[in-house]
Design a protein around this motif. Structure first.
Motif, PDB file in Angstrom:
ATOM      1  N   LEU A  12      32.078  31.658  69.615  1.00 22.43           N
ATOM      2  CA  LEU A  12      32.015  33.282  69.863  1.00 22.43           C
ATOM      3  C   LEU A  12      31.371  33.686  68.634  1.00 22.43           C
ATOM      4  O   LEU A  12      30.194  34.916  69.193  1.00 22.43           O
ATOM      5  CB  LEU A  12      33.658  33.459  69.316  1.00 22.43           C
ATOM      6  CG  LEU A  12      34.133  34.620  68.957  1.00 22.43           C
ATOM      7  CD1 LEU A  12      35.761  35.518  68.982  1.00 22.43           C
ATOM      8  CD2 LEU A  12      33.221  35.954  67.942  1.00 22.43           C
ATOM      9  N   TRP A  13      30.959  33.250  67.166  1.00 19.56           N
ATOM     10  CA  TRP A  13      30.046  33.761  66.670  1.00 19.56           C
ATOM     11  C   TRP A  13      28.440  34.061  67.722  1.00 19.56           C
ATOM     12  O   TRP A  13      27.499  34.434  66.623  1.00 19.56           O
ATOM     13  CB  TRP A  13      29.811  33.421  65.218  1.00 19.56           C
ATOM     14  CG  TRP A  13      30.737  33.614  64.217  1.00 19.56           C
ATOM     15  CD1 TRP A  13      32.426  32.960  63.904  1.00 19.56           C
ATOM     16  CD2 TRP A  13      31.062  35.036  63.862  1.00 19.56           C
ATOM     17  NE1 TRP A  13      33.071  34.270  63.295  1.00 19.56           N
ATOM     18  CE2 TRP A  13      31.454  34.779  63.458  1.00 19.56           C
ATOM     19  CE3 TRP A  13      30.483  36.468  63.527  1.00 19.56           C
ATOM     20  CZ2 TRP A  13      33.026  36.814  62.259  1.00 19.56           C
ATOM     21  CZ3 TRP A  13      30.311  37.695  62.945  1.00 19.56           C
ATOM     22  CH2 TRP A  13      31.951  37.163  62.621  1.00 19.56           C
ATOM     23  N   PHE A  16      28.295  36.293  69.984  1.00 20.16           N
ATOM     24  CA  PHE A  16      27.665  38.072  68.930  1.00 20.16           C
ATOM     25  C   PHE A  16      25.941  37.724  68.471  1.00 20.16           C
ATOM     26  O   PHE A  16      25.652  39.041  68.832  1.00 20.16           O
ATOM     27  CB  PHE A  16      28.772  37.617  67.934  1.00 20.16           C
ATOM     28  CG  PHE A  16      29.083  39.182  67.638  1.00 20.16           C
ATOM     29  CD1 PHE A  16      28.789  40.544  67.484  1.00 20.16           C
ATOM     30  CD2 PHE A  16      27.846  39.308  65.747  1.00 20.16           C
ATOM     31  CE1 PHE A  16      28.904  41.872  67.312  1.00 20.16           C
ATOM     32  CE2 PHE A  16      27.439  39.824  65.018  1.00 20.16           C
ATOM     33  CZ  PHE A  16      27.930  41.323  65.698  1.00 20.16           C
ATOM     34  N   ALA A 114      30.045  44.874  65.616  1.00 19.96           N
ATOM     35  CA  ALA A 114      30.862  44.558  65.965  1.00 19.96           C
ATOM     36  C   ALA A 114      32.228  45.350  66.803  1.00 19.96           C
ATOM     37  O   ALA A 114      32.762  44.484  67.485  1.00 19.96           O
ATOM     38  CB  ALA A 114      30.895  44.332  65.064  1.00 19.96           C
ATOM     39  N   ILE A 118      31.970  41.945  68.794  1.00 23.20           N
ATOM     40  CA  ILE A 118      33.185  41.402  68.842  1.00 23.20           C
ATOM     41  C   ILE A 118      33.567  40.636  69.967  1.00 23.20           C
ATOM     42  O   ILE A 118      34.537  39.616  69.924  1.00 23.20           O
ATOM     43  CB  ILE A 118      33.861  41.158  67.061  1.00 23.20           C
ATOM     44  CG1 ILE A 118      32.241  40.659  66.209  1.00 23.20           C
ATOM     45  CG2 ILE A 118      35.274  40.051  67.623  1.00 23.20           C
ATOM     46  CD1 ILE A 118      32.002  39.936  65.970  1.00 23.20           C
ATOM     47  N   SER A 122      33.874  37.363  72.389  1.00 24.04           N
ATOM     48  CA  SER A 122      35.233  36.416  72.537  1.00 24.04           C
ATOM     49  C   SER A 122      35.509  36.703  74.290  1.00 24.04           C
ATOM     50  O   SER A 122      35.888  35.023  74.947  1.00 24.04           O
ATOM     51  CB  SER A 122      36.316  36.922  71.601  1.00 24.04           C
ATOM     52  OG  SER A 122      37.064  38.627  72.607  1.00 24.04           O
ATOM     53  N   ILE A 453      37.188  45.251  61.380  1.00 26.14           N
ATOM     54  CA  ILE A 453      36.149  46.016  61.036  1.00 26.14           C
ATOM     55  C   ILE A 453      36.291  46.898  60.510  1.00 26.14           C
ATOM     56  O   ILE A 453      36.511  47.934  60.979  1.00 26.14           O
ATOM     57  CB  ILE A 453      35.777  45.911  62.716  1.00 26.14           C
ATOM     58  CG1 ILE A 453      35.781  45.111  63.709  1.00 26.14           C
ATOM     59  CG2 ILE A 453      34.338  46.994  62.561  1.00 26.14           C
ATOM     60  CD1 ILE A 453      35.193  45.620  65.145  1.00 26.14           C
ATOM     61  N   VAL A 463      32.237  43.587  59.692  1.00 25.79           N
ATOM     62  CA  VAL A 463      33.352  42.383  60.462  1.00 25.79           C
ATOM     63  C   VAL A 463      33.846  41.785  58.893  1.00 25.79           C
ATOM     64  O   VAL A 463      33.483  40.619  59.004  1.00 25.79           O
ATOM     65  CB  VAL A 463      33.411  42.265  61.876  1.00 25.79           C
ATOM     66  CG1 VAL A 463      31.991  41.439  61.542  1.00 25.79           C
ATOM     67  CG2 VAL A 463      34.129  41.644  62.565  1.00 25.79           C
ATOM     68  N   VAL A 468      38.051  37.658  62.333  1.00 30.30           N
ATOM     69  CA  VAL A 468      37.474  37.198  63.462  1.00 30.30           C
ATOM     70  C   VAL A 468      37.886  35.565  64.347  1.00 30.30           C
ATOM     71  O   VAL A 468      38.223  35.367  65.169  1.00 30.30           O
ATOM     72  CB  VAL A 468      36.031  36.955  63.490  1.00 30.30           C
ATOM     73  CG1 VAL A 468      35.439  35.706  64.678  1.00 30.30           C
ATOM     74  CG2 VAL A 468      35.543  37.872  63.335  1.00 30.30           C
ATOM     75  N   TRP A 472      40.301  35.542  67.366  1.00 29.03           N
ATOM     76  CA  TRP A 472      40.261  34.116  68.132  1.00 29.03           C
ATOM     77  C   TRP A 472      41.431  33.361  68.576  1.00 29.03           C
ATOM     78  O   TRP A 472      41.843  32.800  69.961  1.00 29.03           O
ATOM     79  CB  TRP A 472      39.391  33.616  68.191  1.00 29.03           C
ATOM     80  CG  TRP A 472      38.677  32.391  68.766  1.00 29.03           C
ATOM     81  CD1 TRP A 472      38.757  30.416  69.153  1.00 29.03           C
ATOM     82  CD2 TRP A 472      37.811  32.356  69.560  1.00 29.03           C
ATOM     83  NE1 TRP A 472      37.998  30.551  69.552  1.00 29.03           N
ATOM     84  CE2 TRP A 472      38.010  30.941  70.603  1.00 29.03           C
ATOM     85  CE3 TRP A 472      38.206  33.195  71.069  1.00 29.03           C
ATOM     86  CZ2 TRP A 472      37.972  30.617  71.724  1.00 29.03           C
ATOM     87  CZ3 TRP A 472      37.712  32.735  72.579  1.00 29.03           C
ATOM     88  CH2 TRP A 472      37.623  31.436  72.421  1.00 29.03           C
TER      89      TRP A 472
END
Length: 487
Positions: A12-13, A16, A114, A118, A122, A453, A463, A468, A472
């Motif tokens: 995910l990161w 992003f 974000a 984000i 995701s 956020i 965020v 996060v 997730w």
């Protein structure tokens, strides 16, 4: 210092971080759209684009879950472009400079994105994963959510097959959203009457900056100052004491962001200059004292720029200052149905000179159409007294809560199982796209979740990293827990 790609959950990161590299302000999503489409094609996923620019990506169910109802993960690809006055960031060309700051990820002098980067990351991480269990899956990525919702407005019937929609645009860990406010844009245009600046007048520029700003829905109840309202009040007081005449007035940049900065250019007789400087200094001390807790970085600056040749007539100036002073702003009413939630609000977001006109933009939000209509009537009455018509456009419906929502109950049950406490079931005072989706897809069972956020729509946006991870974990568990269709 950790980089974004080193954070968990790593897929995910990493996505992003890639999103931050690609400029994607509202109305300018071409680059991010092209990247997403190529990314999906590289993974062998079916992707298509509708006539307004929304993207649709499909992924088959994982083995053994073909009997589950279809799920649509939904996010928007655009971000709010806000920056500090001393920042030369170009949102059309420069990457967002995101970095890890303790327990948070934020950006250097700009919005982070974000909201909703984000959520977008995701959804893409689910598509890319071979380990996330899910039924038939679709991902809907809309354009222009932040500046008019034209993507959601343009969504046509026949593109989506799923029965459940999970919106990823919420901004508070531990809360499940099942409803949102609707809204409408309000615009008023004042004609400017100009005359020559006489001899013996001195020019000044007066600016307010350093305010926190923020989301005009989520943060409207926090007491944060509106730069437009602060500056207009100061000017309205000043014209009662001095022979001031304005030459220019501007403040704010987006109707859905609480204005952080505003400035006015003006002239006044040389003989009044020293007294005016003392007045501004006294007023600055007063507002700094009044707002010391909520706006500790407030700054009021008075400088002498170039000489101005034209100024507003006093009659024109009086009409505008009185109208803007009387214009409503902030929370109008709290909800009786949902304790602690704003029902109706208005944000005086933008005051902008365009040639020989002054344009004023506001955003009205309400959980109920009647609340929105009431503020429309108030605004029309205020500006009507000034001889100016208000036009209303881009109205979008709220998302009416459904207490028998199956997906909401599934998310709540999974949340309790995973985190061992009861989440808050909430209605958000912001414009999620869910209400518009119901127009063409009335059968959809919808819910909205997301990480924490803070201060979206402002350069302070950040965020929470741990949230996060929990978001997730919840999303993955919910996709696996959706029960099979009943006969």
């Amino acid at each position: 210092m950790k980089t974004l790609a080193q954070l968990s959950p790593q897929p995910l990161w990493q996505i992003f971080a890639n999103i931050c590299e690609i400029p994607h302000p509202s109305k300018h999503e071409q680059k991010i759209s092209a990247w997403i489409q190529q990314w999906a094609k590289d993974l062998g996923l079916a992707i298509k684009e509708d006539e307004v620019g929304n993207l649709f990506i499909k992924k088959p169910a994982t083995a053994g879950m073909e009997d589950r109802p279809g799920v649509i993960l939904q996010a928007h690809m655009d971000m709010v472009p806000q920056k500090n006055a001393d920042n030369d960031h170009d949102f059309l060309n420069d990457p967002i400079q995101a970095y890890v700051d303790g327990d948070w990820v934020t950006a250097k002098g700009t919005t982070l994105g974000a909201d909703n980067g984000i959520g977008l990351a995701s959804a893409m991480a689910v598509l890319a994963s071979n380990d996330v269990a899910h039924g038939p899956l679709e991902v809907l990525i809309t354009i222009d959510e932040e500046a008019g919702m034209s993507g959601a407005f343009g969504l046509k019937a026949g593109w989506l097959d799923g029965e459940i929609l999970i919106n990823t645009d919420s901004e508070q860990d531990g809360e499940i959203y099942m409803g949102c406010a609707g809204g409408v844009d309000a615009s008023a245009t004042f004609p400017l009457e100009m005359e020559a600046v006489p001899e013996g007048y001195h020019s000044f520029n007066l600016s307010i900056s350093g305010l926190k700003g923020g989301h005009s829905g989520v943060d409207i109840h926090t007491g944060r100052a509106n730069a437009n309202k602060l500056l207009v009040r100061l000017l309205n007081l000043a014209v009662q004491k001095f022979d001031i005449q304005l030459t220019e007035l501007n403040g704010g940049s987006l109707r859905n962001a609480i204005p952080r900065e505003a400035n006015a250019s003006l002239v006044l007789p040389v003989a009044q200059v020293e007294a005016f400087k003392a007045f501004v200094d006294d007023h600055q001390q007063q507002i700094k004292s009044n707002l010391a807790i909520v706006e500790p970085d407030l700054s009021l600056l008075l400088i002498s720029p170039e000489t101005f040749e034209q100024m507003w007539t006093k009659a024109c100036q009086q009409t505008i200052l009185h109208a803007l002073t009387a214009s409503p702003n902030g929370v109008i009413r709290m909800s009786d149905d949902v304790p602690g939630v704003v029902e109706t609000s208005i944000n005086l977001g933008v005051v902008r000179m365009k040639g020989n006109k002054l344009v004023v933009l506001s955003l009205i939000r309400s959980l109920h159409d009647d609340g929105r209509n009431q503020v429309e009537e108030i605004l029309s009455s205020v500006y009507g007294l000034a001889g100016v018509e208000v036009t209303f456009s881009g109205a979008y419906p709220g998302w009416k809560p459904s207490t028998d929502s199956k997906i909401m109950n599934t998310v709540r049950d999974v949340f309790i199982e995973r985190f061992d406490y009861e989440p808050k079931i909430m209605v958000i005072h912001a414009g999620l796209e869910c209400g518009l989706f119901k127009t063409e897809y009335p059968h959809l069972d919808m819910v909205s979740i997301g990480p924490t956020i803070k201060f979206p729509h402002s350069p302070d946006e950040k965020v929470d990293i741990a949230s996060v991870g929990r978001y997730w974990e919840l999303l993955v568990a919910v996709l696996a827990a959706i029960p099979a269709k009943t006969a």
